[in-house]
Design a protein around this motif. Structure first.
Motif, PDB file in Angstrom:
ATOM      1  N   MET A 103       0.832  -1.198   0.000  1.00  0.00           N
ATOM      2  CA  MET A 103       0.000   0.000   0.000  1.00  0.00           C
ATOM      3  C   MET A 103       0.870   1.252   0.000  1.00  0.00           C
ATOM      4  SD  MET A 103      -3.011   1.239   2.652  1.00  0.00           S
ATOM      5  CE  MET A 103      -4.272   0.156   1.984  1.00  0.00           C
ATOM      6  N   ALA A 104       1.937   1.235   0.803  1.00  0.00           N
ATOM      7  CA  ALA A 104       2.839   2.382   0.853  1.00  0.00           C
ATOM      8  C   ALA A 104       3.460   2.646  -0.515  1.00  0.00           C
ATOM      9  CB  ALA A 104       3.935   2.136   1.893  1.00  0.00           C
ATOM     10  N   ALA A 105       3.810   1.574  -1.234  1.00  0.00           N
ATOM     11  CA  ALA A 105       4.392   1.723  -2.574  1.00  0.00           C
ATOM     12  C   ALA A 105       3.408   2.409  -3.518  1.00  0.00           C
ATOM     13  CB  ALA A 105       4.801   0.355  -3.119  1.00  0.00           C
ATOM     14  N   LYS A 106       2.127   2.079  -3.406  1.00  0.00           N
ATOM     15  CA  LYS A 106       1.111   2.723  -4.241  1.00  0.00           C
ATOM     16  C   LYS A 106       1.051   4.222  -3.966  1.00  0.00           C
ATOM     17  CE  LYS A 106      -1.912  -1.351  -4.524  1.00  0.00           C
ATOM     18  NZ  LYS A 106      -3.236  -1.913  -4.115  1.00  0.00           N
ATOM     19  N   VAL A 107       1.215   4.590  -2.698  1.00  0.00           N
ATOM     20  CA  VAL A 107       1.200   6.008  -2.332  1.00  0.00           C
ATOM     21  C   VAL A 107       2.425   6.709  -2.914  1.00  0.00           C
ATOM     22  CG1 VAL A 107       1.235   7.656  -0.417  1.00  0.00           C
ATOM     23  CG2 VAL A 107      -0.111   5.549  -0.230  1.00  0.00           C
TER      24      VAL A 107
END
Length: 340
Positions: free
Chosen positions: A288-292
């Motif tokens: 999820m952090a990578a998507k951000v």
């Protein structure tokens, strides 16, 4: 006439060559821009409320989830990790440090850490990814299961209470009372206790719970509960998990088996659990952090929940208590032994 034709041809060739050079120049500039973006180092702050295996696995999984999506610590991300060591005031200091340090993203592992980060990072427009939070809605870190709060989202570690009760009933067919210790200020623990009490009668159990306010109350709370129950079911409550060794010691002296909430607790001496894989939980948060970091809007990402429970049983502890492990659930569980 031939001279004019030759001149025209030469002019055409020169124009074509000029266009090629311009095109190459544009591509070079484009490549430089792309390279600049790829070499940017994102600053990420990671904090957890205490040091224990469950939260440590979340952190390692988070780093792996980022890596699998192209964000490698020491290359294009710089991860700054700090533990609050179960001290709320230290958690506040860490959150303020991250906010003032202009992090590109922060990750709060456990409810207290995530809540503290969110309180100071929202106004700084720093996205917060939470991890290992049983009830994000009760913790006021999500609007609903389908709508995220502004600037924050993450992964829930909601415990599979129904599966845990089924597993306890199979391993302890004569048990009637289950003891549970929890911290009254941890919203995730409070909501999990409520679910235990709601479902327990379906399996013929009564829940004997004991709330604590501080770590100093843990020892006395254990003494109060162990004399009244047939077993204890441990939650992901940070204060209690931080004192798991003491709980196992005192319960063991009274011949009371303790059920864990995830594999590491079982490896450390709990009898069994229908729990979660916290490394995988962390990986999901890292994704999820990578998507951000890729440009996604975290405010439009509803929180996620790992729904698959993992059955684990400690064969050393089962043998110690003389517990049969020939039931259907026990047969399908992963077998582990106690960490030495």
């Amino acid at each position: 006439m031939k001279t004019k034709t030759l001149a025209a041809k030469l002019l055409t060739v020169l124009l074509a060559f000029s266009l090629i050079l311009c095109g190459c120049g544009d591509k070079k500039n484009s490549d430089n821009t792309s390279g600049s973006e790829k070499t940017k180092v994102y600053k990420i702050g990671v904090t957890q409320i205490a040091d224990h295996p469950s939260l440590d696995n979340c952190r390692e999984g988070f780093i792996e989830g980022l890596k699998e999506n192209g964000y490698v610590d020491g290359e294009n991300v710089e991860i700054d990790f700090k533990s609050a060591q179960n001290d709320p005031s230290m958690a506040e200091t860490i959150a303020q440090t991250f906010a003032n340090g202009k992090k590109d993203l922060v990750c709060g592992i456990s409810t207290p850490s995530a809540q503290t980060l969110y309180a100071v990072c929202l106004e700084k427009n720093i996205p917060v990814v939470f991890n290992a939070i049983s009830d994000p809605i009760a913790a006021k870190l999500a609007v609903s299961e389908t709508k995220a709060s502004k600037g924050i989202s993450g992964i829930s570690d909601k415990l599979p209470v129904k599966q845990q009760l089924e597993f306890i009933r199979e391993l302890l067919p004569e048990a009637k009372k289950i003891g549970i210790l929890y911290t009254t200020s941890e919203s995730n623990s409070v909501s999990t206790i409520e679910e235990y009490k709601k479902l327990a009668p379906e399996y013929g159990f009564e829940i004997v719970d004991k709330g604590i306010g501080t770590e100093a109350e843990v020892s006395q709370a254990i003494d109060t509960v162990v004399g009244k129950v047939d077993c204890i079911s441990n939650l992901t409550d940070n204060t209690v998990v931080n004192n798991l060794a003491l709980l196992l010691q005192k319960a063991g002296e009274k011949n009371i088996p303790v059920f864990g909430s995830e594999e590491e607790q079982v490896k450390n001496g709990c009898l069994a659990c229908a729990g979660l894989d916290y490394f995988e939980l962390g990986k999901q948060a890292g994704q999820m952090a990578a998507k951000v970091l890729d440009g996604g809007d975290i405010s439009k990402m509803p929180f996620e929940t790992i729904k698959d429970s993992k059955l684990t049983i400690n064969t050393d502890v089962a043998e110690k208590f003389g517990i049969k492990t020939d039931g259907a659930l026990a047969a399908s569980a992963e077998k582990v032994t106690t960490n030495k």
